[in-house]
Design a protein around this motif. Structure first.
Motif, PDB file in Angstrom:
ATOM      1  N   ASN A  17       0.829  -1.205   0.000  1.00 11.23           N
ATOM      2  CA  ASN A  17       0.000   0.000   0.000  1.00 11.23           C
ATOM      3  C   ASN A  17       0.863   1.255   0.000  1.00 11.23           C
ATOM      4  OD1 ASN A  17      -2.387  -1.426  -0.055  1.00 11.23           O
ATOM      5  ND2 ASN A  17      -2.557  -1.483   2.165  1.00 11.23           N
ATOM      6  N   GLU A  75      -6.630   2.635   8.527  1.00 13.95           N
ATOM      7  CA  GLU A  75      -7.311   1.517   7.883  1.00 13.95           C
ATOM      8  C   GLU A  75      -6.947   1.420   6.395  1.00 13.95           C
ATOM      9  OE1 GLU A  75      -8.875   3.791   9.809  1.00 13.95           O
ATOM     10  OE2 GLU A  75      -9.351   2.552  11.560  1.00 13.95           O
ATOM     11  N   GLU A  76      -6.867   2.566   5.743  1.00 14.54           N
ATOM     12  CA  GLU A  76      -6.514   2.558   4.323  1.00 14.54           C
ATOM     13  C   GLU A  76      -5.081   2.049   4.127  1.00 14.54           C
ATOM     14  OE1 GLU A  76      -8.823   6.135   2.148  1.00 14.54           O
ATOM     15  OE2 GLU A  76      -7.623   6.746   3.880  1.00 14.54           O
ATOM     16  N   LYS A  79      -5.029  -1.957   5.012  1.00 15.78           N
ATOM     17  CA  LYS A  79      -5.971  -2.907   4.381  1.00 15.78           C
ATOM     18  C   LYS A  79      -5.272  -3.910   3.503  1.00 15.78           C
ATOM     19  CE  LYS A  79      -7.072  -0.012   0.486  1.00 15.78           C
ATOM     20  NZ  LYS A  79      -8.006   0.714  -0.271  1.00 15.78           N
TER      21      LYS A  79
END
Length: 79
Positions: A17, A75-76, A79
């Motif tokens: 991410n 959270e982003e 994930k």
């Protein structure tokens, strides 16, 4: 026995991410390191490379820095 790795053998869950959001912002790893230093993290390009490829653990303090630079939630990032 407890294993400190993801199911695919990585040392973190957020490296992919981090790479994604860095590329979205069109930043090099060095430029990202510079931005992280501006928010108080002493981190270099090599550490970012190791995080992105899953070879390095990420501390909670570093996670906070990444969320600030990318302007995203925890959270982003996780994930």
């Amino acid at each position: 026995m407890f294993i400190n790795k993801t199911s695919d053998g990585l040392n973190n869950v957020c490296g992919k991410n981090i790479s994604f959001y860095r590329n979205q912002m069109k930043l090099s790893q060095r430029e990202l390191a510079d931005k992280l230093q501006l928010v108080g993290l002493d981190i270099d390009k090599n550490a970012i490379q190791r995080i992105e490829c899953g070879k390095r653990f990420v501390t909670d303090i570093e996670i906070i820095g990444f969320t600030k630079v990318f302007n995203i939630t925890f959270e982003e990032l996780l994930k």
